[in-house]
Design a protein around this motif. Sequence first.
Motif: not given
Length: 192
Positions: A67-93
């Motif tokens: 969903r979101s790609c910044e220079e040093n941060t990528i956010r990837i929501p991970f949905f399980v059915g209707e549960n939208k509580s999880r987001t994987w946040v990757l950072t590069f440094a």
Amino acid sequence: MYLQNMKKLFFLLLLSMSTIGYAQEKSAARQFWENLKKHCGKSYEGSISAGAGNDDFSNKKLTMHVRSCEENTIRIPFFVGENKSRTWVLTFANDRISLKHDHRHEDGSEDKVTQYGGTSTNAGLPEIQFFPADQQTSSLLPNASTNVWWITLDKDLFSYNLRRIGSDRLFTVKFDLSKTIDTPSAPWGWKD
């Protein structure tokens, strides 16, 4: 004078060639990062390939959205059915990638168990990055102190994996990157 100028020119040519060659070499972590960013804005459906006994995931549609790609941060929501509580946040440094798990309630507030994960200990490979549990994770979830997460990425597949060292705990979800799906609505705590 002519010979001196030729030596300087030759030296500068060699220097520029070595600098160009160095600049063109990308670390494995940078290659992984750039390949992941190619999927920004896209969504994919996944399936559990290990750890399928988890009732929270059984018979539910699994969706990842880069969903979101910044220079040093990528956010990837991970949905399980209707549960939208999880987001994987990757950072590069510093040529390392970190993975954190951002968990939210439906109202957008942080869950009490959130921001756990780890940082790669080396540049990894262009197709795989490992994230051993960090001290924050160990303090928040002592049983997760031996967790190792890893993500694999190639042109056809993204997999998110978890292994708890010293136990039978293994979880893998794979996403088919050859088929995009409709973009889902925002995860909990986000606005469209």
